[in-house]
Each structure stands twice: as C-alpha cells, then as structure tokens.
Design a protein around this motif. Structure first.
Motif, short mmCIF file in Angstrom:
data_model
loop_
_atom_site.label_atom_id
_atom_site.label_comp_id
_atom_site.label_asym_id
_atom_site.label_seq_id
_atom_site.Cartn_x
_atom_site.Cartn_y
_atom_site.Cartn_z
N ASP A 7 -4.34 6.16 13.29
CA ASP A 7 -2.85 6.63 13.02
C ASP A 7 -2.34 6.31 11.48
OD1 ASP A 7 -3.06 7.84 15.61
OD2 ASP A 7 -1.78 6.25 16.59
N PRO A 8 -2.59 5.03 11.42
CA PRO A 8 -1.98 4.70 10.05
C PRO A 8 -2.45 5.25 8.96
CG PRO A 8 -2.38 2.76 11.27
CD PRO A 8 -3.07 3.53 11.93
N TYR A 11 -1.46 8.70 6.86
CA TYR A 11 -0.54 8.61 5.80
C TYR A 11 -1.00 8.22 4.51
CZ TYR A 11 2.68 8.64 9.92
OH TYR A 11 3.37 8.85 10.94
N VAL A 14 -0.26 4.59 3.05
CA VAL A 14 -0.98 3.71 3.71
C VAL A 14 -2.43 3.70 3.32
CG1 VAL A 14 -1.66 2.91 5.96
CG2 VAL A 14 0.35 3.94 5.85
N TYR A 238 -2.14 -3.27 8.61
CA TYR A 238 -2.01 -2.59 9.71
C TYR A 238 -0.86 -3.65 10.34
CZ TYR A 238 -6.05 0.50 10.38
OH TYR A 238 -6.70 1.60 10.05
N PHE A 241 2.42 -1.85 9.21
CA PHE A 241 2.55 -0.59 9.70
C PHE A 241 3.13 -0.79 11.21
CE2 PHE A 241 1.26 3.15 11.85
CZ PHE A 241 1.77 4.28 11.31
N TYR A 242 2.51 -1.57 12.21
CA TYR A 242 2.68 -1.48 13.50
C TYR A 242 3.97 -2.33 13.91
CZ TYR A 242 -1.13 1.25 14.80
OH TYR A 242 -2.13 2.43 15.09
#
Length: 300
Positions: A7-8, A11, A14, A238, A241-242
């Motif tokens: 998912d990251p 983008y 990222v 990560y 991001f999360y």
C-alpha cells in the motif's frame, strides 16, 4: 500482509523517500565504520553542524548549497587537524570547540546576510519531498564513494588501525586522512539535503556501532552496517506511513531499536548472551584474576 507492504508503495513520494533512505543507509554506515575504528565518531556530528556557514554563504550567493556545505565541512576538519598539530589539546576538545565555533558562525552569517535558509529543514530534512534529481545525485555520490573505498580499502584499513605504522611504511597518511574526511563530508552533505542533521548523524554512527557489536572484521562491519542502515530506512518509513510519525524521527528510533537488540543479544558481546567467565576458586577463597573478562583484540 502483502497489502500492508504494498500500500505505501502506491505513492511516488514514499517510493522516493525509501530509495534515498536506502542510499543514505548504505553510504553513511560504510564511511562511519572508519570513524568508529578511529574513535572519532564525534567528527560526524562536528561536520554535520560545521556546514552551516557554507550553507549560509552559498544561499546568499545563490550557488549550489552542497558546494558551500562541502567546503565548510572540510574547513572544519582542517581546523581540527591544525589545533592538534599546534598544541597539546586533545582531539575531542578540538572537535567540540570547532563544532560550536562553526555553528555559531553559521547562525551569525544567516543573520548578517539575511538569507532565507530553512533552519528547520536543515535540522530535520524533508525526505518526503525527494525529487528524481536528488535520487540521481545520491546514486552518483554512492557509486563514487563505494568505488574509491573498494580501490583503496587496504590503505584505509592500515591507516585506521595503525596510523603510525602506515606512516612508517611510507603510506601518504596525510593524503589518506583528508581523503577519508572528504568522503565523510560528502556523505553527510548528501544526507543533509534530504534527511537533515539528526538523521544524518544517526545513520553515520548508529548502524556502524550496531554492526561493531555483531562482527569482528572491518569489511564485515561495513557490510552489516549498510544492511542495518537499509533496514532502518525501510522500517522507519513504514512506521512513519502507518503511525503518522515524522519520517526522520521514525528512522532514528528504528536505528536505536536495532542497536538495543544487538546490545542485548549479540552472540559475542550481548548483555544477555555473551559467554560468562568461569570463576575459579583459589585456595585463598577469592576469585582468580585470570577469570576476569579481557577485551577482544579485533576492532578494539
């Protein structure tokens, strides 16, 4: 799990941040390993702050900030070497004085020249706004540094472990010293532009000292340090991001987490896993001195 990983990467910012983080994660621990062996890890902190006057002047003259930062960082290493040659002042004191002087000069120049230098960006970087040009610049610097280290590894190894022996053997130790300082400065300047002072210092020292706890040879220390630097960059991004954390801070915390694990569980030096000396009971009933732990010879 696969979605969590992928998912990251949808983008672009990222992907660029992870890529530049991996580049920094390789070059900083490799050059940082030499500073650890030379017991000059503070020098990375000094250079990272000593680039400030160069940044201020370059910003005022509207030239590439990297050029000003590199010249200023190298000047700081010349000043430290000059103080050591001309006095009995210890290297750590010379570094501390140079650090504070250059940083103060940088702040003064920013005020006098009325530059628009972003101090917050200087300290913390902006890894989420990395461009393709930044990535290309990082790749070029990484290739140059790694090739030069590969070509001159034996000379650097000899110098870092035994500078006096290297000089007696006829090696150009002055040239080797300043070449090494140029490599360290180049790695820091490349890192500063995208990740800031704090993460540059963390990347320079953290993975290298973690590897120091795990292996006993310099080339392995550099390889393991580079691997840990890449792992920290990916893990930090990560986490950022999360959990919505600042990217540089997240990477720095992952670096410390890896160091803490090595400190506790290193097979040879871990607090919880290192071999315990067997106490012998002499006739007097006291523990024999021979049972006391002795320092290892490698990388020490």
């Amino acid at each position: 799990m696969l979605d969590w990983l992928l998912d990251p990467l949808q983008y672009e910012f990222v992907r660029n941040a992870i890529a530049i983080g991996m580049i920094v994660g390789v070059i900083c621990p490799v050059v940082g390993s030499y500073l650890i062996v030379l017991r000059m890890s503070l020098l990375g902190d000094v250079i990272a702050h000593a680039v400030m006057p160069g940044l201020a002047i370059a910003n005022a003259l509207r030239i590439d900030l990297s050029i000003g930062a590199f010249i200023s960082g190298m000047c700081s290493t010349f000043v430290i070497a000059w103080i050591r040659q001309q006095s009995r002042v210890r290297v750590d004191a010379a570094m501390t004085l140079t650090f504070s002087t250059f940083f103060g000069l940088g702040i003064a120049l920013i005020s006098l020249l009325k530059t628009q230098l972003d101090l917050e960006g200087f300290l913390f970087g902006d890894i989420l706004n990395v461009t393709q040009g930044d990535l290309l610049h990082g790749v070029i610097v990484a290739v140059i540094l790694l090739v030069l280290i590969k070509l001159h590894y034996k000379e650097l190894l000899f110098y870092t472990f035994d500078p006096l022996g290297a000089e007696a053997a006829g090696l150009p130790t002055t040239w080797i010293h300043y070449s090494l300082m140029a490599g360290v400065t180049l790695a820091i300047v490349t890192s500063l532009k995208v990740v800031g002072v704090i993460m540059a210092i963390a990347m320079l020292v953290g993975p290298a000292i973690t590897a120091y706890l795990l292996v006993k040879e310099l080339h392995m220390m550099m390889l393991v340090g580079a691997g840990l630097g890449v792992l920290a960059a990916i893990g930090g991004m990560y986490s950022s991001f999360y959990w919505d954390l600042p990217s540089g801070a997240a990477i720095a915390l992952v670096i410390f987490g890896l160091f803490l694990m090595a400190l506790l569980f290193s097979p040879s030096q871990g607090i919880l896993t290192r071999p315990r000396p067997k106490a012998t009971r002499p006739r007097s009933g006291k523990v024999a001195e021979s049972a006391a732990p002795k320092p290892t010879a490698d990388l020490d």
